[in-house]
Design a protein around this motif. Sequence first.
Motif, mmCIF file in Angstrom:
data_model
loop_
_atom_site.group_PDB
_atom_site.id
_atom_site.type_symbol
_atom_site.label_atom_id
_atom_site.label_comp_id
_atom_site.label_asym_id
_atom_site.label_seq_id
_atom_site.Cartn_x
_atom_site.Cartn_y
_atom_site.Cartn_z
ATOM 1 N N LEU A 228 1.056 -1.274 -0.090
ATOM 2 C CA LEU A 228 0.088 0.203 0.018
ATOM 3 C C LEU A 228 0.859 1.273 -0.111
ATOM 4 N N PRO A 229 0.567 2.429 -0.839
ATOM 5 C CA PRO A 229 1.280 3.616 -0.651
ATOM 6 C C PRO A 229 1.127 4.237 0.724
ATOM 7 N N LEU A 230 2.175 5.016 0.819
ATOM 8 C CA LEU A 230 2.186 5.900 2.238
ATOM 9 C C LEU A 230 2.182 7.431 1.791
ATOM 10 N N LEU A 231 1.199 8.245 2.215
ATOM 11 C CA LEU A 231 0.934 9.712 1.876
ATOM 12 C C LEU A 231 1.187 10.497 2.897
ATOM 13 N N THR A 232 2.162 11.463 3.000
ATOM 14 C CA THR A 232 2.527 12.524 3.897
ATOM 15 C C THR A 232 2.301 13.856 3.417
ATOM 16 N N LYS A 233 1.681 14.616 4.172
ATOM 17 C CA LYS A 233 1.483 15.898 3.819
ATOM 18 C C LYS A 233 2.218 16.891 4.866
ATOM 19 N N ILE A 234 3.117 17.750 3.958
ATOM 20 C CA ILE A 234 4.056 18.471 4.527
ATOM 21 C C ILE A 234 3.968 20.011 4.418
ATOM 22 N N ILE A 235 4.750 20.655 5.194
ATOM 23 C CA ILE A 235 4.684 22.257 4.892
ATOM 24 C C ILE A 235 5.937 22.643 4.635
ATOM 25 N N ILE A 236 6.744 23.352 3.676
ATOM 26 C CA ILE A 236 7.858 23.867 3.509
ATOM 27 C C ILE A 236 7.894 25.312 4.382
ATOM 28 N N ASP A 237 8.577 25.288 5.463
ATOM 29 C CA ASP A 237 8.603 26.346 6.154
ATOM 30 C C ASP A 237 9.023 27.513 5.579
#
Length: 238
Positions: A228-237
């Motif tokens: 299964l794929p892993l999805l991560t939401k990030i913010i570039i500071d």
Amino acid sequence: MELKILSFNIHHGKGLDKRVNLGRIANIIKRSKADIIGLNEVDVSFGKRSQFLNQAAILAEQLEMEFVFGPVITRKKSDKTTGEYGNVLLSRIKMRSHENHLLYSHSYLAEPRGLLEVNFEISGKVISAFVTHLSINPFLQRKQIMDIETIVQRKSNVILMGDFNMSPVSRNHSYIGKILKDSSETESGYTYPANKPRKKLDYIFIQGDITVVESKVVTMDPVASDHLPLLTKIIIDE
């Protein structure tokens, strides 16, 4: 700037139903709305199992994304390349530069392994995204992580993703955790096997001016691959 990062071992498009279907893989990626995608086990004209298709180019065209392919296995006949297999990075964001690094391997013990590097300029910062697929052998795995450490420590902002073939309670996970932060460390994040996940093998690690918003396993089509794929939401500071 907010971005979605997806890590997915696609098993050359072969699902749990034994069918090779890139359309399912493309649909999962499209529905995830990911901006930067790392793929493992991708065939490029590799063999009959994937109909000698250039899977990297096909997925990039279907998703209307840029891509870079990092081969780790190359088949040759009379000094002519006949097929390759390796890692891919797809992106909605323009790529600045890229390089494919070969990691420590032992031809008598296991297949070669690589680290695909792609650099971006996002929010005025250089962001280095890496895709890898490590050995199942713990000794080789440690050697490969040490190679990765040498490469990523020269970078300020890092996204490292892929199939690491390790448990989150393993020594090798602890070792890499001294270098980079596991984006899903507070969750189980089981990604394998896709139909009844009970192991966390796939990871997205970060370092630098990057904040994790959330990380989750994508379960919309558990037949499309063995992972299964892993999805991560990030913010570039800023």
